[in-house]
Design a protein around this motif. Structure first.
Motif, short mmCIF file in Angstrom:
data_model
loop_
_atom_site.label_atom_id
_atom_site.label_comp_id
_atom_site.label_asym_id
_atom_site.label_seq_id
_atom_site.Cartn_x
_atom_site.Cartn_y
_atom_site.Cartn_z
N GLN A 52 -1.47 -18.03 3.77
CA GLN A 52 -1.91 -18.27 2.39
C GLN A 52 -2.88 -17.23 1.86
O GLN A 52 -2.89 -16.96 0.65
CB GLN A 52 -2.60 -19.64 2.29
CG GLN A 52 -1.76 -20.81 2.72
CD GLN A 52 -2.54 -22.11 2.69
OE1 GLN A 52 -3.45 -22.29 1.88
NE2 GLN A 52 -2.23 -23.02 3.59
N GLN A 53 -3.71 -16.65 2.72
CA GLN A 53 -4.77 -15.77 2.23
C GLN A 53 -4.83 -14.50 3.07
O GLN A 53 -4.80 -14.54 4.29
CB GLN A 53 -6.12 -16.49 2.29
CG GLN A 53 -7.27 -15.70 1.67
CD GLN A 53 -8.58 -16.45 1.76
OE1 GLN A 53 -9.04 -16.78 2.85
NE2 GLN A 53 -9.21 -16.71 0.62
N ALA B 293 -5.02 -14.05 -2.46
CA ALA B 293 -3.91 -14.93 -2.12
C ALA B 293 -2.69 -14.15 -1.67
O ALA B 293 -2.38 -13.08 -2.21
CB ALA B 293 -3.56 -15.83 -3.30
N ALA C 24 4.18 -16.16 -1.44
CA ALA C 24 4.99 -17.08 -0.65
C ALA C 24 5.97 -16.27 0.18
O ALA C 24 6.66 -15.38 -0.32
CB ALA C 24 5.73 -18.05 -1.56
#
Length: 720
Positions: A192-193, A239, A242
């Motif tokens: 995610q990060q 971020a 995906a």
């Protein structure tokens, strides 16, 4: 004469050869395009630098090799004489161009895209450099363009172009440094990060860092890139896109630093290997705001005391004030010592409850939780329990049940007949309903408290509690004031029943909060549970005073059974996902996020953020009486202000951190951010139209004309 002719010819040829090496600019929609060279001639065997010069109109931009969320990269198809070979485009470091919710990478204004061309040893006398260039130029609309460009240069010793050589050399010197960049580590946390880490010594100073990936699919382009200092290491967090965890290879890109790197460059090429971890890092500590750092302990204590006094007039506390007023009326003819005892016990109840809530808050924050003032009402269980408590109090004041003398005797150790226990419990209850509210002066004091050591923080909370209890202490220590109250009588029965209705409204509010948290099914269960509990109290009140012992025992057993059934049925079984947003984004209001604020400010728009919660009564009053008024909404539109709602009804670590950064610990908070990077303006907790309109005019830009458009209205289809 013949010599004069030859001299004139030589002079003309010299002048021609010294002209800038450039083709005539080609004009296309909103942009000028041309080829330029660093020398006025082509020297055999020596590298020739040619640049594609793109000069869009003001406010228009072109794109980098990775255009970001939308756009198209500029392309060059070289058509060169035999033996000439063109290298890749040498891209300058890009700029981030925020377009509504999107982030693009490109160049706002003129840009030179350099290309080095290898020249063979044998070349013709005239060298035609041709290129088919294509680009996308955008402002509010996007226009693709292309052109066939030609640059004719003579063969001969390389001589610096008088116009373009210095410009091209300056662009080359500013290109991202590919050889002397710092060691950078890249960690992808929980998919995610991204966390990019580099030594603190690699930077001139810790300022702004920006990363631009060369390839798609690695990062969320519009995400906020946050600089975090960790000892001798500086991290850049943002971020991940995906599917980033499934990509192969290194994280290639350009890292830009302001004011620059220790090696003298402002941008470097980086290509770190990727390390995957399963856990997200702890959030960085909040940055102390100017509002918080300007407070001293003495000022914070004074603010807390004044805020506590004003808290008695806030909507969430007002329903309970009636209970205390009724108590003073009932005891108006008591001895001065008894009145003082009532006042002191009420203050003690306020203090004990404040200490309990504040202690829990500080302990949880010390354990890493991101919580603020009023955190307990982010729990559906607490909301349900309070709704049931106020429902019981309202039924009692309505006369549905009374604690008889026998029950008072049985509970004498807890509840004296004189009502001393009632005074203490009144202070506790008043504090419980006060915690969702933030009064004027109180917000800054609480923001100061949560950054201090535990003893200092508790001192601020104590001052707040004393401020809230102060009016009742003054009244209880002033027999003359109490003596002016009406004498107790049968009229008090009607007053007591009338004061039950504000408590019923408090129940309605709490039930509404529960519905906002976990839905209408939970509301239905709670209503059924309260009905069963109320039926139990009615049975108790109706038959507990019967002269027959069997009837009393049966009534008590039935009341207990109904009450327990009500608790079981009304228990909130649903859980609340942490960080779930309940913000209503109808009309002009948008859901708050740090990235959305940064994007809007980056596009030149001011942003108004309403930090609110369903359990904050003051928030709801301000919203309906001020923020949603037509005049205020019209001014927001005229000044091109983006309005956002940060809903803290449920726990949300991002909102908690944002409040910390503003020097606040509870809601309501109203922050008006100027375009760009300026500090936000904080409005008072109690709003008026005049306050909001004045703040908008003070911080927003010029009135938007009818011809201008909101950048968030750009058609994405036109961009990519």
């Amino acid at each position: 004469m013949q010599l004069a002719k030859y001299a004139l010819v030589a002079l003309v040829l010299t002048g021609v050869l010294s002209l800038p090496a450039a083709a005539n600019p080609v004009r296309r929609d909103h942009i000028d395009v041309e080829l330029i060279a660093s020398t006025t001639s082509v020297q055999p065997g020596r590298t020739l630098t040619v640049a594609l010069r793109l000069k869009p109109d003001e406010h228009w931009h072109t794109y980098w090799k990775n255009p970001g969320d939308s756009g198209l990269a500029t392309q060059i198809d070289w058509q060169l004489p035999e033996g000439f070979r063109a290298g890749p485009i040498q891209w300058p470091a890009p700029q981030r161009i925020d377009v509504g919710p999107l982030a693009n990478y490109g160049y706002d204004g003129e840009v030179l895209l350099l290309t080095d061309i290898e020249v063979p040893d044998s070349i013709p006398a005239n060298v035609p450099i041709r290129a088919a260039a294509s680009w996308l130029v955008c402002e509010e609309i996007c226009i693709p363009g292309d052109a066939e460009l030609v640059l004719d240069l003579p063969a001969g010793p390389a001589a610096a172009d008088p116009v373009w050589a210095a410009r091209i050399a300056k662009v080359r010197a500013a290109l991202p440094d590919a050889a002397n960049g710092p060691e950078v580590e890249a960690v992808l946390a929980a998919g995610q990060q991204w966390i990019l880490s580099l030594p603190r010594s690699a930077l001139r100073d810790v300022g702004q860092l920006s990363f631009f990936p060369e390839e798609e699919g690695w990062i969320e382009y519009a995400s906020r890139q946050q600089v975090v200092e960790q000892g001798d290491t500086v991290q850049l967090r943002f971020a991940a896109a995906a599917g980033a965890a499934g990509k192969q290879g290194r994280l290639n890109g350009v890292l830009v630093a302001m004011p620059g790197f220790a090696n003298g460059s402002s941008s470097v090429v980086v290509s770190p290997a990727v390390t995957l971890t399963d856990t997200l890092p702890a959030p960085p500590p909040p940055v102390a705001s100017a509002a918080r750092s300007s407070l001293t302990l003495a000022v914070a204590l004074a603010f807390a005391f004044i805020g506590g006094v004003i808290l008695n007039l806030m909507p969430c506390v007002f329903p309970v004030v009636g209970i205390k007023v009724l108590t003073f009326v009932e005891n108006s003819r008591s001895s001065p010592a008894s009145l003082r005892s009532h006042g002191l016990l009420f203050a003690l109840g306020v203090l004990v409850c404040f200490w309990a809530v504040a202690g829990a808050l500080l302990a949880l924050r010390a354990g890493g939780a991101t919580l603020g003032w009023g955190f307990q009402l982010q729990s559906p269980l607490v909301v349900s329990a309070l709704a049931l408590l106020f429902f019981v109090l309202a039924l009692n004041m309505s006369g549905v049940f009374e604690l008889g003398s026998r029950a008072q005797q049985l509970a004498g150790s807890v509840r004296a007949q004189s009502g001393y226990a009632d005074a203490f419990l009144s202070g506790v209850i008043a504090t419980l309903v006060a915690t969702p509210c933030t009064a004027p002066f109180m917000g800054a004091a609480l923001g100061f408290a949560i950054t201090q050591s535990a003893p200092l923080a508790m001192a601020v909370f104590t001052a707040l509690a004393l401020g809230m209890a102060a009016p009742y202490l003054v009244l209880s220590f002033s027999p003359k004031l109490v003596g002016r109250l009406p004498k107790p009588g049968t009229w008090m029965v009607s007053l007591k029943q009338a004061l039950a209705f504000p408590l019923y409204l408090t129940v309605v509010w709490l039930v509404w909060v529960l519905g906002r948290q976990i839905g209408v099914d939970a509301v239905a269960r709670l209503m059924i549970g309260m009905t069963m509990f109320g039926a139990g109290l009615w049975v108790y009140g109706r038959w507990n005073t019967s002269s027959a012992a069997r009837v009393r025992m049966t009534a008590r057993a039935m009341a207990m059974l109904l009450a327990l059934t009500g608790v079981v049925l009304g228990w909130p079984h649903d859980s609340v996902p942490q960080g779930s947003s309940l913000a209503t984004t109808s009309g002009n209001w948008k859901t708050w996020s740090p990235d959305a604020v940064a994007a809007a400010r980056g596009s030149g728009q001011p942003v108004f953020v309403d930090f609110t919660a369903a359990w904050c009564v003051t928030c709801q009053v301000n919203k309906r009486l001020v923020l949603n008024r037509d005049t205020v909404q019209a001014r927001f539109r005229e000044r091109n202000v983006v309005t956002m709602v940060a809903d803290w009804t449920n726990r949300d670590p991002q909102i908690s951190l944002a409040l910390d950064a503003l020097g606040r610990s509870g809601v309501p908070v109203y922050a008006l951010y100027p375009p760009g990077n300026g500090a936000p303006m904080l409005l008072p907790e109690l709003l008026t139209e005049a306050i909001v309109l004045e703040a908008i005019d003070q911080i927003a830009g010029p009135v938007r004309t009818a011809a201008s458009r909101d950048p968030s209205g750009i058609s994405i289809d036109q961009e990519k």
